[in-house]
Design a protein around this motif. Structure first.
Motif, PDB file in Angstrom:
ATOM      1  N   LEU A 377       0.847  -1.199   0.000  1.00  0.00           N
ATOM      2  CA  LEU A 377       0.000   0.000   0.000  1.00  0.00           C
ATOM      3  C   LEU A 377       0.873   1.235   0.000  1.00  0.00           C
ATOM      4  CD1 LEU A 377      -2.759  -0.892   2.615  1.00  0.00           C
ATOM      5  CD2 LEU A 377      -2.754  -1.290   0.161  1.00  0.00           C
ATOM      6  N   ASP A 378       0.503   2.192  -0.828  1.00  0.00           N
ATOM      7  CA  ASP A 378       1.204   3.468  -0.833  1.00  0.00           C
ATOM      8  C   ASP A 378       0.729   4.295   0.345  1.00  0.00           C
ATOM      9  OD1 ASP A 378       2.943   5.393  -1.653  1.00  0.00           O
ATOM     10  OD2 ASP A 378       2.230   5.453  -3.721  1.00  0.00           O
ATOM     11  N   ARG A 379       1.412   5.409   0.585  1.00  0.00           N
ATOM     12  CA  ARG A 379       1.083   6.225   1.756  1.00  0.00           C
ATOM     13  C   ARG A 379      -0.322   6.823   1.679  1.00  0.00           C
ATOM     14  NH1 ARG A 379       5.220  11.110   1.660  1.00  0.00           N
ATOM     15  NH2 ARG A 379       6.658   9.461   1.076  1.00  0.00           N
ATOM     16  N   ASP A 380      -0.868   6.981   0.459  1.00  0.00           N
ATOM     17  CA  ASP A 380      -2.205   7.556   0.311  1.00  0.00           C
ATOM     18  C   ASP A 380      -3.299   6.485   0.263  1.00  0.00           C
ATOM     19  OD1 ASP A 380      -1.686   6.423  -2.125  1.00  0.00           O
ATOM     20  OD2 ASP A 380      -2.077   8.221  -3.319  1.00  0.00           O
ATOM     21  N   GLY A 381      -2.920   5.223   0.506  1.00  0.00           N
ATOM     22  CA  GLY A 381      -3.915   4.162   0.519  1.00  0.00           C
ATOM     23  C   GLY A 381      -4.162   3.508  -0.824  1.00  0.00           C
ATOM     24  N   SER A 382      -3.424   3.915  -1.845  1.00  0.00           N
ATOM     25  CA  SER A 382      -3.584   3.278  -3.153  1.00  0.00           C
ATOM     26  C   SER A 382      -2.686   2.050  -3.239  1.00  0.00           C
ATOM     27  CB  SER A 382      -3.239   4.271  -4.272  1.00  0.00           C
ATOM     28  OG  SER A 382      -1.889   4.706  -4.146  1.00  0.00           O
ATOM     29  N   LEU A 383      -2.987   1.191  -4.207  1.00  0.00           N
ATOM     30  CA  LEU A 383      -2.198  -0.012  -4.409  1.00  0.00           C
ATOM     31  C   LEU A 383      -0.864   0.362  -5.047  1.00  0.00           C
ATOM     32  CD1 LEU A 383      -2.314  -3.189  -4.298  1.00  0.00           C
ATOM     33  CD2 LEU A 383      -2.958  -3.063  -6.716  1.00  0.00           C
ATOM     34  N   ALA A 384       0.233  -0.202  -4.521  1.00  0.00           N
ATOM     35  CA  ALA A 384       1.567   0.032  -5.074  1.00  0.00           C
ATOM     36  C   ALA A 384       2.148  -1.309  -5.501  1.00  0.00           C
ATOM     37  CB  ALA A 384       2.468   0.706  -4.048  1.00  0.00           C
ATOM     38  N   VAL A 385       2.560  -1.393  -6.758  1.00  0.00           N
ATOM     39  CA  VAL A 385       3.136  -2.625  -7.306  1.00  0.00           C
ATOM     40  C   VAL A 385       4.538  -2.299  -7.823  1.00  0.00           C
ATOM     41  CG1 VAL A 385       2.904  -4.448  -9.020  1.00  0.00           C
ATOM     42  CG2 VAL A 385       0.858  -3.474  -7.954  1.00  0.00           C
ATOM     43  N   TYR A 386       5.544  -2.959  -7.266  1.00  0.00           N
ATOM     44  CA  TYR A 386       6.943  -2.756  -7.664  1.00  0.00           C
ATOM     45  C   TYR A 386       7.423  -4.038  -8.357  1.00  0.00           C
ATOM     46  CZ  TYR A 386       6.340   0.935  -4.219  1.00  0.00           C
ATOM     47  OH  TYR A 386       5.861   2.015  -3.505  1.00  0.00           O
ATOM     48  N   ARG A 387       7.572  -3.970  -9.669  1.00  0.00           N
ATOM     49  CA  ARG A 387       7.917  -5.141 -10.463  1.00  0.00           C
ATOM     50  C   ARG A 387       9.421  -5.215 -10.714  1.00  0.00           C
ATOM     51  NH1 ARG A 387       2.988  -3.340 -12.517  1.00  0.00           N
ATOM     52  NH2 ARG A 387       1.439  -4.948 -13.026  1.00  0.00           N
ATOM     53  N   GLY A 388       9.864  -6.457 -10.975  1.00  0.00           N
ATOM     54  CA  GLY A 388      11.190  -6.662 -11.541  1.00  0.00           C
ATOM     55  C   GLY A 388      12.343  -6.662 -10.567  1.00  0.00           C
ATOM     56  N   TYR A 389      12.287  -7.459  -9.498  1.00  0.00           N
ATOM     57  CA  TYR A 389      13.387  -7.574  -8.546  1.00  0.00           C
ATOM     58  C   TYR A 389      13.907  -9.022  -8.574  1.00  0.00           C
ATOM     59  CZ  TYR A 389      12.307  -2.987  -6.647  1.00  0.00           C
ATOM     60  OH  TYR A 389      12.115  -1.645  -6.493  1.00  0.00           O
ATOM     61  N   VAL A 390      15.226  -9.154  -8.719  1.00  0.00           N
ATOM     62  CA  VAL A 390      15.839 -10.475  -8.795  1.00  0.00           C
ATOM     63  C   VAL A 390      16.641 -10.723  -7.527  1.00  0.00           C
ATOM     64  CG1 VAL A 390      17.351 -12.010 -10.117  1.00  0.00           C
ATOM     65  CG2 VAL A 390      15.991 -10.261 -11.297  1.00  0.00           C
ATOM     66  N   ARG A 391      16.362 -11.833  -6.865  1.00  0.00           N
ATOM     67  CA  ARG A 391      17.101 -12.207  -5.667  1.00  0.00           C
ATOM     68  C   ARG A 391      18.452 -12.806  -6.070  1.00  0.00           C
ATOM     69  NH1 ARG A 391      11.716 -14.995  -3.093  1.00  0.00           N
ATOM     70  NH2 ARG A 391      10.878 -13.126  -2.070  1.00  0.00           N
ATOM     71  N   PRO A 392      19.440 -12.678  -5.188  1.00  0.00           N
ATOM     72  CA  PRO A 392      20.776 -13.202  -5.543  1.00  0.00           C
ATOM     73  C   PRO A 392      20.764 -14.674  -5.910  1.00  0.00           C
ATOM     74  CG  PRO A 392      20.921 -11.777  -3.617  1.00  0.00           C
ATOM     75  CD  PRO A 392      19.466 -11.931  -3.914  1.00  0.00           C
ATOM     76  N   GLU A 393      19.969 -15.474  -5.224  1.00  0.00           N
ATOM     77  CA  GLU A 393      19.962 -16.906  -5.508  1.00  0.00           C
ATOM     78  C   GLU A 393      19.307 -17.240  -6.848  1.00  0.00           C
ATOM     79  OE1 GLU A 393      16.511 -16.147  -2.565  1.00  0.00           O
ATOM     80  OE2 GLU A 393      18.542 -15.408  -2.984  1.00  0.00           O
ATOM     81  N   ASP A 394      18.599 -16.271  -7.430  1.00  0.00           N
ATOM     82  CA  ASP A 394      17.959 -16.505  -8.719  1.00  0.00           C
ATOM     83  C   ASP A 394      18.768 -15.948  -9.880  1.00  0.00           C
ATOM     84  OD1 ASP A 394      15.777 -17.723  -7.517  1.00  0.00           O
ATOM     85  OD2 ASP A 394      14.734 -15.825  -7.208  1.00  0.00           O
ATOM     86  N   GLU A 395      19.913 -15.328  -9.599  1.00  0.00           N
ATOM     87  CA  GLU A 395      20.745 -14.785 -10.657  1.00  0.00           C
ATOM     88  C   GLU A 395      21.335 -15.923 -11.490  1.00  0.00           C
ATOM     89  OE1 GLU A 395      21.038 -11.884 -11.605  1.00  0.00           O
ATOM     90  OE2 GLU A 395      20.821 -10.451  -9.952  1.00  0.00           O
ATOM     91  N   PRO A 396      21.568 -15.675 -12.787  1.00  0.00           N
ATOM     92  CA  PRO A 396      22.260 -16.681 -13.601  1.00  0.00           C
ATOM     93  C   PRO A 396      23.630 -16.965 -12.999  1.00  0.00           C
ATOM     94  CG  PRO A 396      21.322 -14.947 -14.974  1.00  0.00           C
ATOM     95  CD  PRO A 396      21.198 -14.486 -13.553  1.00  0.00           C
ATOM     96  N   ARG A 397      23.970 -18.230 -12.844  1.00  0.00           N
ATOM     97  CA  ARG A 397      25.226 -18.599 -12.203  1.00  0.00           C
ATOM     98  C   ARG A 397      26.386 -18.437 -13.175  1.00  0.00           C
ATOM     99  NH1 ARG A 397      24.632 -21.150  -7.477  1.00  0.00           N
ATOM    100  NH2 ARG A 397      26.693 -22.108  -7.626  1.00  0.00           N
ATOM    101  N   GLU A 398      27.432 -17.736 -12.727  1.00  0.00           N
ATOM    102  CA  GLU A 398      28.645 -17.567 -13.515  1.00  0.00           C
ATOM    103  C   GLU A 398      29.754 -18.333 -12.829  1.00  0.00           C
ATOM    104  OE1 GLU A 398      29.499 -13.528 -14.124  1.00  0.00           O
ATOM    105  OE2 GLU A 398      27.656 -13.089 -15.225  1.00  0.00           O
ATOM    106  N   GLU A 399      30.433 -19.198 -13.569  1.00  0.00           N
ATOM    107  CA  GLU A 399      31.468 -20.034 -12.982  1.00  0.00           C
ATOM    108  C   GLU A 399      32.739 -19.231 -12.803  1.00  0.00           C
ATOM    109  OE1 GLU A 399      30.477 -22.707 -11.922  1.00  0.00           O
ATOM    110  OE2 GLU A 399      28.557 -22.645 -12.956  1.00  0.00           O
ATOM    111  N   THR A 400      33.363 -19.421 -11.661  1.00  0.00           N
ATOM    112  CA  THR A 400      34.623 -18.765 -11.361  1.00  0.00           C
ATOM    113  C   THR A 400      35.764 -19.711 -11.663  1.00  0.00           C
ATOM    114  OG1 THR A 400      33.530 -17.566  -9.591  1.00  0.00           O
ATOM    115  CG2 THR A 400      35.934 -17.553  -9.574  1.00  0.00           C
TER     116      THR A 400
END
Length: 575
Positions: A377-400
């Motif tokens: 919820l936003d501060r004015d009571g409206s719906l707030a949707v924040y799209r597009g967040y990637v968690r570290p464990e979901d990142e494409p794995r790069e081999e070291t």
């Protein structure tokens, strides 16, 4: 011998025709106050004259009564009667009840007029409250009571509300133990037991102001202006059986919702319903929360979507709005200020164009499959949707590039230590497969033909070469302050702005983001939080975060003041 007490003789009463009465010049009331003459006339027409007029015979120069009577006390009643006569609702000869003072009396007419006005005792407000209550109990509605006493129905509701306060508190008020303003504060909560409980808590306190009483009576309630209440809607809350406390005496922003648990259930249900539309978009996860804490997105990578293109209709509408806007600007460019109607129109055009320009973002479908959405919820009571967040464990794995699991770098041709020859490889059940020039390494030599291909260096030699290189870098950095500052900035910017823990920096320095585990619900909406977020977003928009080489070049050409400002911003996250 005692003197006998003189018997009191009251002035006689009699009915005198209205046309025989005149207003005395001895009446002391000169300033209008209280109920208007028009309202008094309507009251007399409804219920009759409740109080007789006080009159004296008018005498001529010889002291002979003329048959006319003057009125030193009761002038407003006489004026109300005159209005009724003028309206032909009362006959000119109608008999008027009067108390007739002897013309030879030693009491002056001014004395009678002053006494009648000064010796009145105003009705105690509590008596009025209870009288209204008695009228309602006997069948009169609020509208009828209001009409009878020339007040608004809202005032009647207020008086009835005051009369419904706990009897113990009404007695305290009657004995002047509390003010009317304090009594009014108790009406916000209809529970007599709670009212008495709060009074017992504050009556001996230094702080028993009305606002303090009102706050204590509503401390377990939720304001109707709360964003949860705005999101659900007070009507929906009441339809679900919720009770709303209202203050009839002052603005209450819609009142207080008495059942926070029910409100939270309604909020959760509506939020859940809102997320159903997001499921079809294909996100990996959706996190729903009434209130997201400050720093909720720390450690997560934000997808960079592309704004959706405008349709032909939207493009045409935007072009038309822009043309009108520029036309008005050009037409009035020579004036010091725009006319009011032109300024208002320009404002409308700006708002409409801004709304058209706020396009939804389109993301890469492959990224959507590993990213998620925050719904809150936003501060004015409206719906707030924040799209597009990637968690570290979901990142494409790069081999070291590692050898024997010790984390040491493997050299390329000529003994150079670096990453230029290494490419990512797939991960198998047996562990990480490391490749050189696209070919896997680490296989048994007996399985391969000895064709002069590159062989890994011994571990001991790699460690010794790495130590030499590290010491050489330390010496070089130690005599290059600008390079040292760029290196530090590169590492701190990576820690602050990148969400992945992987970093190619050789510097053992870092900013550990401090997360406030205990925080007020509105911390993320505070002024300082907004300042930090805006500064962070401004830097994030300029920094080339996807490429270390590009980031190094960017930091190198920054002026000294900007480098220090960026350094301060990054360091601030470790406070």
């Amino acid at each position: 011998m005692t003197k006998a007490a003189q018997n009191i003789v009251l002035s006689p009463s009699r009915d005198i025709p209205f046309n025989k009465l005149i207003l005395s010049q001895s009446n002391v009331r000169r300033i209008k106050a209280g109920v208007s003459v028009e309202e008094l006339a309507e009251d007399i027409a409804r219920r009759g004259l409740l109080q007789s007029l006080n009159v004296r015979p008018v005498v001529d120069a010889d002291g002979v009564e003329t048959g006319t009577f003057e009125i030193p006390a009761g002038g407003r009643r006489f004026q109300a009667l005159s209005l009724l006569v003028k309206q032909k609702r009362l006959a000119k000869t109608a008999p008027i009840p009067c108390i007739v003072r002897d013309a030879a009396s030693e009491i002056l007419a001014e004395d009678d007029s002053l006494a009648e006005n000064m010796q009145r005792v105003a009705l105690h407000p509590l008596d009025q409250f209870r009288a209204f209550q008695a009228l309602r109990e006997k069948g009169q509605g609020e509208e009828a009571i209001a009409a009878a006493f020339f007040v608004t129905p809202q005032i009647v509701k207020q008086r009835l509300k005051l009369a419904s306060v706990a009897p113990a508190l009404l007695e305290v008020y009657a004995e002047d133990g509390m003010t009317l303003e304090q009594l009014i504060a108790f009406t916000v909560n209809p529970d007599p037991g709670r009212q008495v409980q709060v009074w017992d808590a504050v009556k001996n306190s230094w702080n028993k102001e009305p606002y303090s009483i009102r706050r204590m009576l509503t401390e377990t309630s939720v304001r109707a202006s709360d964003r949860r209440a705005v999101f659900v809607g007070v009507d929906a809350y009441e339809a679900a059986g919720g009770v709303v406390l209202r203050d009839l005496f002052q603005g209450d922003d819609g009142g207080w919702l008495e059942d926070p648990a029910l409100l939270d259930q309604l909020v959760a249900a509506k939020l859940q319903a809102e997320t159903e539309a997001l499921v079809s978009e294909g996100w990996k996860w959706i996190e729903v929360a009434t209130d997201l804490p400050y720093g909720y997105s720390h450690g997560l990578r934000r997808l960079a979507g592309d704004p959706a293109p405008m349709s032909d209709e939207e493009s045409a509408a935007h072009a038309a709005l822009l043309a009108e806007y520029r036309g008005l600007e050009e037409e009035y460019s020579g004036q010091d200020e725009y006319p009011e109607e032109v300024d208002a129109r320009l404002g409308q055009l700006e708002i409409t164009m801004e709304a058209l320009g706020q396009r939804p973002l389109i993301y890469d479908p492959a990224e959507i499959g590993r990213a998620g959405v925050f719904v809150t919820l936003d501060r004015d009571g409206s719906l707030a949707v924040y799209r597009g967040y990637v968690r570290p464990e979901d990142e494409p794995r790069e081999e070291t590039a590692v050898q024997d699991g010790d984390g040491a770098d493997v050299t390329g041709q000529g003994g150079d230590v670096g990453f230029s020859n290494w490419k990512p490889s797939a991960t198998f059940a047996g562990g990480t497969v490391i490749t050189s020039r696209g070919q896997p390494i680490g296989a048994d030599a007996s399985d391969e033909e000895d064709d002069g291909a590159l062989k890994p260096l011994p571990e001991r030699l790699v460690m010794e070469l790495t130590a030499h290189r590290t010491l050489a870098l330390r010496e070089a950095i130690g005599r290059s302050p600008d390079v040292a500052l760029t290196l530090l900035l590169l590492k701190l910017v990576t820690d602050t702005f990148r969400t992945s823990s992987a970093s190619g920096s050789c510097l053992e320095a870092s900013v550990r983001h401090v997360y406030m585990s205990a925080q007020a619900p509105n911390l993320k909406d505070s002024v300082v939080a907004k300042l930090v977020d805006e500064r962070h977003a401004a830097w994030g928009a300029d920094l080339p975060l996807g490429d270390d080489a590009a980031l190094w070049d960017y930091l190198t050409v920054l002026n000294h003041g900007s480098r220090l400002a960026l350094l301060a911003h990054c360091l601030s996250f470790g406070i």
